[in-house]
Design an enzyme around this catalytic site. Structure first.
Site, PDB file in Angstrom:
ATOM      1  N   TYR A   1       0.836  -1.211   0.000  1.00  0.00           N
ATOM      2  CA  TYR A   1       0.000   0.000   0.000  1.00  0.00           C
ATOM      3  C   TYR A   1       0.871   1.263   0.000  1.00  0.00           C
ATOM      4  O   TYR A   1       1.731   1.433   0.867  1.00  0.00           O
ATOM      5  CB  TYR A   1      -0.962   0.023   1.202  1.00  0.00           C
TER       6      TYR A   1
ATOM      7  N   SER B   1     -13.351  -4.110  -0.342  1.00  0.00           N
ATOM      8  CA  SER B   1     -14.250  -3.335  -1.212  1.00  0.00           C
ATOM      9  C   SER B   1     -15.715  -3.742  -1.036  1.00  0.00           C
ATOM     10  O   SER B   1     -16.407  -4.066  -2.011  1.00  0.00           O
ATOM     11  CB  SER B   1     -13.836  -3.448  -2.686  1.00  0.00           C
ATOM     12  N   PRO B   2     -16.215  -3.710   0.209  1.00  0.00           N
ATOM     13  CA  PRO B   2     -17.617  -4.111   0.436  1.00  0.00           C
ATOM     14  C   PRO B   2     -18.613  -3.200  -0.290  1.00  0.00           C
ATOM     15  O   PRO B   2     -19.733  -3.620  -0.583  1.00  0.00           O
ATOM     16  CB  PRO B   2     -17.778  -4.001   1.962  1.00  0.00           C
ATOM     17  N   LEU B   3     -18.196  -1.945  -0.571  1.00  0.00           N
ATOM     18  CA  LEU B   3     -19.069  -1.028  -1.325  1.00  0.00           C
ATOM     19  C   LEU B   3     -18.543  -0.869  -2.757  1.00  0.00           C
ATOM     20  O   LEU B   3     -18.788   0.157  -3.409  1.00  0.00           O
ATOM     21  CB  LEU B   3     -19.124   0.345  -0.628  1.00  0.00           C
ATOM     22  N   ALA B   4     -17.811  -1.877  -3.225  1.00  0.00           N
ATOM     23  CA  ALA B   4     -17.209  -1.851  -4.572  1.00  0.00           C
ATOM     24  C   ALA B   4     -16.327  -0.619  -4.747  1.00  0.00           C
ATOM     25  O   ALA B   4     -16.295  -0.013  -5.828  1.00  0.00           O
ATOM     26  CB  ALA B   4     -18.291  -1.927  -5.655  1.00  0.00           C
TER      27      ALA B   4
ATOM     28  N   GLY C   1     -16.740   2.282  -3.612  1.00  0.00           N
ATOM     29  CA  GLY C   1     -17.550   3.502  -3.804  1.00  0.00           C
ATOM     30  C   GLY C   1     -18.346   3.466  -5.108  1.00  0.00           C
ATOM     31  O   GLY C   1     -19.264   4.256  -5.302  1.00  0.00           O
TER      32      GLY C   1
ATOM     33  N   PHE D   1     -22.109   3.727  -5.292  1.00  0.00           N
ATOM     34  CA  PHE D   1     -22.748   5.039  -5.134  1.00  0.00           C
ATOM     35  C   PHE D   1     -22.481   5.969  -6.305  1.00  0.00           C
ATOM     36  O   PHE D   1     -23.321   6.783  -6.646  1.00  0.00           O
ATOM     37  CB  PHE D   1     -22.272   5.695  -3.830  1.00  0.00           C
TER      38      PHE D   1
HETATM   39  N1  LIG Z   1      -6.705  -7.946  -0.180  1.00  0.00           N
HETATM   40  C1  LIG Z   1      -6.809  -7.149  -1.218  1.00  0.00           C
HETATM   41  O1  LIG Z   1      -6.409  -7.480  -2.349  1.00  0.00           O
HETATM   42  C2  LIG Z   1      -7.449  -5.809  -1.027  1.00  0.00           C
HETATM   43  C3  LIG Z   1      -7.751  -5.004  -2.141  1.00  0.00           C
HETATM   44  C4  LIG Z   1      -8.361  -3.764  -1.913  1.00  0.00           C
HETATM   45  C5  LIG Z   1      -8.654  -3.357  -0.611  1.00  0.00           C
HETATM   46  N2  LIG Z   1      -8.316  -4.148   0.452  1.00  0.00           N
HETATM   47  C6  LIG Z   1      -8.630  -3.737   1.845  1.00  0.00           C
HETATM   48  O2  LIG Z   1     -10.022  -3.470   1.933  1.00  0.00           O
HETATM   49  C7  LIG Z   1     -10.223  -2.170   2.465  1.00  0.00           C
HETATM   50  C8  LIG Z   1     -11.519  -1.605   1.934  1.00  0.00           C
HETATM   51  O3  LIG Z   1     -11.471  -1.509   0.500  1.00  0.00           O
HETATM   52  P1  LIG Z   1     -12.125  -0.250  -0.213  1.00  0.00           P
HETATM   53  O4  LIG Z   1     -11.491   0.998   0.268  1.00  0.00           O
HETATM   54  O5  LIG Z   1     -12.146  -0.495  -1.667  1.00  0.00           O
HETATM   55  O6  LIG Z   1     -13.608  -0.358   0.431  1.00  0.00           O
HETATM   56  P2  LIG Z   1     -15.002   0.327   0.107  1.00  0.00           P
HETATM   57  O7  LIG Z   1     -15.584   0.631   1.443  1.00  0.00           O
HETATM   58  O8  LIG Z   1     -15.760  -0.544  -0.830  1.00  0.00           O
HETATM   59  O9  LIG Z   1     -14.682   1.667  -0.667  1.00  0.00           O
HETATM   60  C9  LIG Z   1     -14.270   2.832  -0.021  1.00  0.00           C
HETATM   61  C10 LIG Z   1     -14.499   4.003  -0.962  1.00  0.00           C
HETATM   62  O10 LIG Z   1     -15.906   4.169  -1.139  1.00  0.00           O
HETATM   63  C11 LIG Z   1     -16.237   5.515  -0.880  1.00  0.00           C
HETATM   64  N3  LIG Z   1     -17.584   5.562  -0.277  1.00  0.00           N
HETATM   65  C12 LIG Z   1     -18.004   4.928   0.844  1.00  0.00           C
HETATM   66  N4  LIG Z   1     -19.303   5.225   1.109  1.00  0.00           N
HETATM   67  C13 LIG Z   1     -19.700   6.072   0.113  1.00  0.00           C
HETATM   68  C14 LIG Z   1     -20.918   6.746  -0.171  1.00  0.00           C
HETATM   69  N5  LIG Z   1     -21.999   6.583   0.615  1.00  0.00           N
HETATM   70  N6  LIG Z   1     -20.971   7.530  -1.268  1.00  0.00           N
HETATM   71  C15 LIG Z   1     -19.891   7.686  -2.075  1.00  0.00           C
HETATM   72  N7  LIG Z   1     -18.689   7.086  -1.845  1.00  0.00           N
HETATM   73  C16 LIG Z   1     -18.598   6.282  -0.748  1.00  0.00           C
HETATM   74  C17 LIG Z   1     -15.196   6.002   0.095  1.00  0.00           C
HETATM   75  O11 LIG Z   1     -15.103   7.408   0.007  1.00  0.00           O
HETATM   76  P3  LIG Z   1     -14.757   8.302   1.321  1.00  0.00           P
HETATM   77  O12 LIG Z   1     -13.316   8.023   1.626  1.00  0.00           O
HETATM   78  O13 LIG Z   1     -15.013   9.685   0.830  1.00  0.00           O
HETATM   79  O14 LIG Z   1     -15.667   7.898   2.420  1.00  0.00           O
HETATM   80  C18 LIG Z   1     -13.945   5.306  -0.418  1.00  0.00           C
HETATM   81  O15 LIG Z   1     -13.362   6.013  -1.496  1.00  0.00           O
HETATM   82  C19 LIG Z   1      -8.953  -1.396   2.093  1.00  0.00           C
HETATM   83  O16 LIG Z   1      -8.702  -0.303   2.937  1.00  0.00           O
HETATM   84  C20 LIG Z   1      -7.909  -2.466   2.280  1.00  0.00           C
HETATM   85  O17 LIG Z   1      -7.561  -2.545   3.660  1.00  0.00           O
HETATM   86  C21 LIG Z   1      -7.733  -5.371   0.258  1.00  0.00           C
END
Ligand SMILES: NC(=O)c1ccc[n+]([C@@H]2O[C@H](COP(=O)([O-])OP(=O)(O)OC[C@H]3O[C@@H](n4cnc5c(N)ncnc54)[C@H](OP(=O)(O)O)[C@@H]3O)[C@@H](O)[C@H]2O)c1
Length: 297
Positions: free
Chosen positions: A53, A208-211, A213, A216
């Protein structure tokens, strides 16, 4: 906060905070310390990061926060990962994998140094490696456990065959598989991994539970269809759509642990609220089928 038991030695908070996007949060060390403490106050005590990261900087910034407030480290379960690397070649950056004994041992020690800690609670192999010797990787993971540098080990993004291969070499010691799953991503239902994990009682961490973002903000057909249904169900329950998505992920018998990607405490609260939402059984299928990717026969 519900704790999910992964082994006799390790439980993770059902809702996990992810730090992949830390660079974009533009936080000072003090702001990061405050955010980490606000997660802990909410009993979101499991933190996810990885060596790759921000080109290792994410671990460094987290380590600076642990050093600035020494009370944080022992109140959290720290998850990190290894296995993805980058090489500059021909003026371009080339990404590749390395899960060899020497690399895993060296990477873990470097992560400990950056994170300013003596141990990692859960150490994962980040991605499937096509040039993978499970016996080699297992030897490294076992030695790290023996030396007390990591408490438990697992993998991320592994299909059932790769998981089985490493778990066989590990004599069954892998405690999780961190995978992508959300209402527009169903890869692990299609490979049979969800059934594999459920029957073996291995709880997955969900990235990426919310894909990311996209649910949205995405204008693609899958996101639009999925969100139309999710908003409808959210209105029925008088909850926000985010909460419904987390409730949907946690409804499944596999015992999923969503990793939150936002640094906004109000968005973390929407995830925590999902622990109290009871979806109807048919509502789970409404979301499963909503994007049009999965067909119920
Ligand atoms: N193992 C792997 O290969 C792998 C790969 C990717 C990620 N990960 C882990 O998984 C974690 C989560 O992944 P992720 O960050 O992709 O998760 P996510 O929760 O699906 O996406 C987060 C993004 O969505 C946006 N978001 C959330 N709620 C929203 C809303 N209501 N409206 C508009 N945008 C919204 C957030 O913006 P804001 O910041 O503005 O709230 C942020 O940019 C990472 O931090 C990492 O630790 C692991």
């Amino acid at each position: 906060m519900e704790m999910m038991k992964l082994s006799e030695k390790l439980s993770l908070s059902r809702i996990i905070q992810g730090f992949w996007r830390l660079e974009s949060w533009n936080m000072t060390t003090k702001e990061l310390v405050d955010y980490m403490n606000s997660c802990i106050e909410r009993e979101v005590t499991s933190f996810d990061t990885a060596e790759i990261y921000s080109g290792t900087q994410c671990e460094t910034w987290m380590g600076e926060a642990f050093a600035a407030d020494k009370s944080i480290r022992n109140r959290v379960q720290l998850v990190s990962k290894t296995g993805i690397f980058q090489q500059k070649t021909g003026g371009k950056t080339f990404g590749y994998y390395n899960t060899s004994y020497e690399r895993v041992m060296r990477s873990c020690k470097e992560s400990l140094h950056r994170l300013q800690t003596d141990y990692i609670d859960l150490y994962l192999i980040h991605r499937e490696d096509p040039c993978f010797d499970p016996w080699e990787t297992a030897r490294a993971l076992k030695d790290l456990k023996k030396e007390g540098l990591v408490r438990e080990v697992g993998v991320s993004n592994f299909d059932p065959f790769k998981f089985d291969a490493l778990n066989k070499a590990m004599e069954g010691e892998l405690v999780t598989n961190q995978i992508e799953w959300n209402p527009v991503c169903f890869e692990h239902f299609d490979t049979g991994l969800m059934d594999y994990l459920t029957v073996n009682r291995i709880h997955p961490m969900i990235w990426s539970p919310l894909a990311g973002g996209r649910l949205f903000t995405g204008k693609d057909e899958y996101s639009v269809k999925a969100m139309t249904k999710i908003r409808e169900i959210a209105e029925r329950h008088k909850e926000e759509p985010d909460t419904i998505v987390y409730a949907w992920l946690m409804y499944h018998p596999v015992g999923a642990m969503p990793i939150i990607g936002s640094s906004k405490a109000e968005r973390l609260d929407l995830a925590i609220k999902a622990l109290d939402v009871k979806l109807e059984h048919y509502e789970w299928y409404e979301i499963y089928a909503a994007s049009g990717q999965q067909v119920l026969r």
